[in-house]
Design a protein around this motif. Structure first.
Motif, PDB file in Angstrom:
ATOM      1  N   PRO A  64       0.847  -1.198   0.000  1.00  0.00           N
ATOM      2  CA  PRO A  64       0.000   0.000   0.000  1.00  0.00           C
ATOM      3  C   PRO A  64       0.883   1.248   0.000  1.00  0.00           C
ATOM      4  CG  PRO A  64       0.050  -0.978   2.199  1.00  0.00           C
ATOM      5  CD  PRO A  64       0.763  -1.939   1.278  1.00  0.00           C
ATOM      6  N   HIS A  65       0.493   2.234  -0.808  1.00  0.00           N
ATOM      7  CA  HIS A  65       1.344   3.429  -0.879  1.00  0.00           C
ATOM      8  C   HIS A  65       0.514   4.655  -1.241  1.00  0.00           C
ATOM      9  CE1 HIS A  65       1.924   4.193  -5.371  1.00  0.00           C
ATOM     10  NE2 HIS A  65       1.182   3.116  -5.348  1.00  0.00           N
ATOM     11  N   ILE A  66       1.120   5.807  -1.000  1.00  0.00           N
ATOM     12  CA  ILE A  66       0.556   7.093  -1.374  1.00  0.00           C
ATOM     13  C   ILE A  66       1.607   7.791  -2.228  1.00  0.00           C
ATOM     14  CG2 ILE A  66       1.409   8.376   0.651  1.00  0.00           C
ATOM     15  CD1 ILE A  66      -2.145   8.772  -0.553  1.00  0.00           C
ATOM     16  N   ASP A  67       1.177   8.468  -3.293  1.00  0.00           N
ATOM     17  CA  ASP A  67       2.153   9.089  -4.199  1.00  0.00           C
ATOM     18  C   ASP A  67       2.930  10.211  -3.524  1.00  0.00           C
ATOM     19  OD1 ASP A  67       1.601   7.806  -6.968  1.00  0.00           O
ATOM     20  OD2 ASP A  67      -0.384   8.302  -6.209  1.00  0.00           O
ATOM     21  N   ALA A  68       2.242  10.999  -2.695  1.00  0.00           N
ATOM     22  CA  ALA A  68       2.928  12.089  -1.996  1.00  0.00           C
ATOM     23  C   ALA A  68       2.232  12.355  -0.669  1.00  0.00           C
ATOM     24  CB  ALA A  68       2.957  13.354  -2.845  1.00  0.00           C
ATOM     25  N   LEU A 104       1.804   2.332   5.009  1.00  0.00           N
ATOM     26  CA  LEU A 104       1.834   2.821   3.640  1.00  0.00           C
ATOM     27  C   LEU A 104       3.211   3.389   3.310  1.00  0.00           C
ATOM     28  CD1 LEU A 104      -1.297   3.736   4.818  1.00  0.00           C
ATOM     29  CD2 LEU A 104      -1.468   4.177   2.365  1.00  0.00           C
ATOM     30  N   LEU A 105       3.710   3.036   2.147  1.00  0.00           N
ATOM     31  CA  LEU A 105       4.944   3.610   1.646  1.00  0.00           C
ATOM     32  C   LEU A 105       4.618   4.988   1.064  1.00  0.00           C
ATOM     33  CD1 LEU A 105       7.996   2.843   1.001  1.00  0.00           C
ATOM     34  CD2 LEU A 105       7.163   2.376  -1.312  1.00  0.00           C
ATOM     35  N   ILE A 106       5.402   5.981   1.404  1.00  0.00           N
ATOM     36  CA  ILE A 106       5.240   7.325   0.840  1.00  0.00           C
ATOM     37  C   ILE A 106       6.234   7.477  -0.298  1.00  0.00           C
ATOM     38  CG2 ILE A 106       5.384   9.802   1.281  1.00  0.00           C
ATOM     39  CD1 ILE A 106       4.828   9.160   4.250  1.00  0.00           C
ATOM     40  N   ASP A 107       5.722   7.551  -1.522  1.00  0.00           N
ATOM     41  CA  ASP A 107       6.626   7.682  -2.665  1.00  0.00           C
ATOM     42  C   ASP A 107       7.463   8.952  -2.553  1.00  0.00           C
ATOM     43  OD1 ASP A 107       5.235   5.467  -3.454  1.00  0.00           O
ATOM     44  OD2 ASP A 107       4.624   6.249  -5.398  1.00  0.00           O
ATOM     45  N   GLU A 108       6.786  10.090  -2.284  1.00  0.00           N
ATOM     46  CA  GLU A 108       7.470  11.383  -2.222  1.00  0.00           C
ATOM     47  C   GLU A 108       7.024  12.144  -0.982  1.00  0.00           C
ATOM     48  OE1 GLU A 108       8.724  14.011  -5.758  1.00  0.00           O
ATOM     49  OE2 GLU A 108       6.734  14.773  -5.190  1.00  0.00           O
ATOM     50  N   VAL A 175      10.353  27.261  -3.827  1.00  0.00           N
ATOM     51  CA  VAL A 175      10.250  28.428  -2.950  1.00  0.00           C
ATOM     52  C   VAL A 175       8.940  29.172  -3.201  1.00  0.00           C
ATOM     53  CG1 VAL A 175      12.755  28.675  -2.817  1.00  0.00           C
ATOM     54  CG2 VAL A 175      11.486  29.900  -4.610  1.00  0.00           C
ATOM     55  N   PRO A 176       8.538  30.018  -2.250  1.00  0.00           N
ATOM     56  CA  PRO A 176       7.316  30.806  -2.435  1.00  0.00           C
ATOM     57  C   PRO A 176       7.355  31.624  -3.716  1.00  0.00           C
ATOM     58  CG  PRO A 176       8.062  30.952  -0.166  1.00  0.00           C
ATOM     59  CD  PRO A 176       9.143  30.242  -0.919  1.00  0.00           C
ATOM     60  N   GLY A 177       6.178  31.765  -4.329  1.00  0.00           N
ATOM     61  CA  GLY A 177       6.073  32.520  -5.564  1.00  0.00           C
ATOM     62  C   GLY A 177       6.283  31.692  -6.809  1.00  0.00           C
ATOM     63  N   THR A 178       6.389  30.369  -6.656  1.00  0.00           N
ATOM     64  CA  THR A 178       6.622  29.502  -7.809  1.00  0.00           C
ATOM     65  C   THR A 178       5.534  28.434  -7.918  1.00  0.00           C
ATOM     66  OG1 THR A 178       8.030  27.970  -6.549  1.00  0.00           O
ATOM     67  CG2 THR A 178       9.109  29.823  -7.646  1.00  0.00           C
ATOM     68  N   TYR A 179       5.449  27.857  -9.114  1.00  0.00           N
ATOM     69  CA  TYR A 179       4.516  26.773  -9.380  1.00  0.00           C
ATOM     70  C   TYR A 179       5.273  25.448  -9.343  1.00  0.00           C
ATOM     71  CZ  TYR A 179       1.407  30.430 -11.175  1.00  0.00           C
ATOM     72  OH  TYR A 179       0.622  31.542 -11.302  1.00  0.00           O
ATOM     73  N   VAL A 180       4.623  24.422  -8.830  1.00  0.00           N
ATOM     74  CA  VAL A 180       5.200  23.076  -8.831  1.00  0.00           C
ATOM     75  C   VAL A 180       4.306  22.195  -9.702  1.00  0.00           C
ATOM     76  CG1 VAL A 180       5.899  21.090  -7.454  1.00  0.00           C
ATOM     77  CG2 VAL A 180       6.116  23.395  -6.496  1.00  0.00           C
ATOM     78  N   HIS A 181       4.846  21.774 -10.832  1.00  0.00           N
ATOM     79  CA  HIS A 181       4.090  20.964 -11.791  1.00  0.00           C
ATOM     80  C   HIS A 181       4.459  19.484 -11.722  1.00  0.00           C
ATOM     81  CE1 HIS A 181       2.302  24.303 -14.158  1.00  0.00           C
ATOM     82  NE2 HIS A 181       3.384  24.962 -13.799  1.00  0.00           N
ATOM     83  N   LYS A 186       6.706  13.004 -11.629  1.00  0.00           N
ATOM     84  CA  LYS A 186       5.978  13.007 -12.900  1.00  0.00           C
ATOM     85  C   LYS A 186       5.393  14.387 -13.173  1.00  0.00           C
ATOM     86  CE  LYS A 186       4.659   8.189 -12.062  1.00  0.00           C
ATOM     87  NZ  LYS A 186       5.281   8.152 -10.700  1.00  0.00           N
ATOM     88  N   LEU A 187       5.590  14.867 -14.404  1.00  0.00           N
ATOM     89  CA  LEU A 187       5.058  16.155 -14.820  1.00  0.00           C
ATOM     90  C   LEU A 187       3.554  16.060 -14.988  1.00  0.00           C
ATOM     91  CD1 LEU A 187       5.555  19.074 -15.866  1.00  0.00           C
ATOM     92  CD2 LEU A 187       5.734  18.069 -18.164  1.00  0.00           C
ATOM     93  N   LYS A 188       2.831  16.992 -14.364  1.00  0.00           N
ATOM     94  CA  LYS A 188       1.377  17.042 -14.482  1.00  0.00           C
ATOM     95  C   LYS A 188       0.992  18.149 -15.466  1.00  0.00           C
ATOM     96  CE  LYS A 188       1.323  13.911 -11.369  1.00  0.00           C
ATOM     97  NZ  LYS A 188       1.118  12.499 -11.778  1.00  0.00           N
ATOM     98  N   THR A 189       0.195  17.801 -16.439  1.00  0.00           N
ATOM     99  CA  THR A 189      -0.215  18.782 -17.450  1.00  0.00           C
ATOM    100  C   THR A 189      -1.553  19.423 -17.126  1.00  0.00           C
ATOM    101  OG1 THR A 189      -1.231  17.035 -18.793  1.00  0.00           O
ATOM    102  CG2 THR A 189       1.073  17.580 -19.256  1.00  0.00           C
TER     103      THR A 189
END
Length: 386
Positions: A64-68, A104-108, A175-181, A186-189
């Motif tokens: 069992p795991h969670i991606d993040a 549960l294993l935490i992937d990230e 850091v603050p003021g940035t987007y995390v995709h 894995k890149l999320k579109t």
């Protein structure tokens, strides 16, 4: 592909939210797992651990795991039960004993630097367990060790810091003021987080409160080609002063908009004023401004115990009244009161092209018995509608 979802769990005065993306990536923000939630005779707290085991994912069809997992800050009511819910250590050493315990294993792993020196002298047992695991992952990333990007070893640090222990980790820091995709490598579109806080001063200053360094995120969803279909705000226990800074520094108006807003600090008055209500009944203009940025049909979620007209804080009656005045009674939701105080169930929203849609609360997916843990770990399952 499926509609994304956000689920808010009834965990008393604490936070625990699950984001499920269109590609079935699952992101858990905070946890507050207690023994009472696993008590068959006490249904006032929802058993999130069993929920994740029954409706969650299996790595290689078994573990069992969670991606993040994102920890907004290290207060006990945001990380309680970490050491029992999750596996910590080298993922290659995950054992049958861990499987039987339903760990549960935490992937990230996501966290802010405040859990480390100089603010690490009063951590609870769960926070200590989290810090130990975060330290293990940091060391293998600083060493560029083989397998550092494997599930169970990935990490992302949020926020600025001068702490020398963070050197060599710029490649996993946002850091603050940035987007995390990118989530779990894995890149999320069709999804991203915008990082509002924590700020550098509060992170490194010995005088700052732990709540001041709460991770503040805006989750942004595109659905079926509709850009910015929904925005959801998560702010941990950040108070009025932090949100004032967020308002001052936000250049893009859309980063302050929201369709779902989790009331900070479990519907505490501290979102509206750092001073106690008895000393200051006037809410900060900046706090009022941010909750006025809700889009049409916006909803506010208070992750807390039932709200009473008394002197408790949190949750705070006057704060709840201000939230209700912005969105209306029907769009202000208290996790421990939904659908009833006796048996609260997950508060789930499907994210459509037209924004969040509240799903009808149903006992179908509710986990009332700790026996479900054993059943869940013995049979591989995938996250499903409940």
């Amino acid at each position: 592909m499926r509609d994304p979802k956000i689920t808010y769990f009834a965990v008393g005065n604490g936070d625990c939210s699950l984001i499920a993306l269109s590609d079935n990536t699952q992101i858990l923000i905070d946890c507050n797992s207690t023994e009472s939630s696993r008590d068959d005779d006490d249904e006032s707290r929802y058993d999130v651990h069993s929920h994740l085991l029954k409706y969650g994912k299996k790595l290689d069809g078994e573990i069992p795991h969670i991606d993040a997992f994102i920890l907004t800050h290290a207060d006990q009511d945001h990380c309680r039960g970490f050491e029992t819910m999750f596996y910590a250590g080298d993922p290659a050493s995950y054992s049958d004993k861990d499987l039987k315990a339903g760990r549960l294993l935490i992937d990230e792993l996501w966290f802010t630097p405040r859990i480390f020196s100089p603010h690490d002298k009063d951590l609870c047992v769960s926070a200590e367990a989290f810090r130990k695991e975060a330290t293990r992952r940091m060391e293998i990333h600083k060493a560029r060790a083989p397998g550092r990007d494997s599930p169970g070893n990935r990490l992302r640090i949020i926020g600025y810091t001068n702490n020398p222990e963070r050197k060599g980790l710029d490649h996993v820091t946002s850091v603050p003021g940035t987007y995390v995709h990118v989530v779990d490598g894995k890149l999320k579109t069709d999804f991203c987080f915008f990082v509002h806080a924590p700020f550098k001063l509060e992170t490194d200053a010995a005088w700052s409160e732990r709540n001041d360094t709460s991770l503040v995120l805006q989750a942004r969803f595109d659905v079926e080609g509709m850009a910015d279909a929904a925005f959801a705000m998560f702010g941990g226990d950040a108070g009025a002063t932090i949100f004032e800074k967020i308002l001052e520094r936000s250049e893009d108006e859309t980063t302050l908009q929201w369709d779902l807003f989790m009331a900070p600090h479990h519907c505490s008055w501290t979102y509206f004023s750092e001073e106690p209500y008895k000393d200051n009944k006037v809410p900060a203009e900046s706090s009022l401004e941010i909750i006025s940025r809700g889009r049409e049909g916006a909803r506010i979620v208070a992750s807390c115990k039932p709200i009473r007209d008394d002197d408790d804080n949190p949750p705070h009656w006057a704060a709840a009244e201000l939230y209700r005045s912005k969105v209306g009674n029907d769009r202000f939701h208290v996790t421990s009161e939904t659908p009833t105080e006796k048996r609260p169930l997950p508060l789930e929203f499907s994210i459509s092209a037209n924004g969040p849609v509240l799903e009808e609360a149903s006992a179908t997916g509710a986990i009332a018995s700790s026996a479900a843990v054993k059943a869940a770990v013995s049979t591989p399952q995938t996250y499903g509608k409940h």
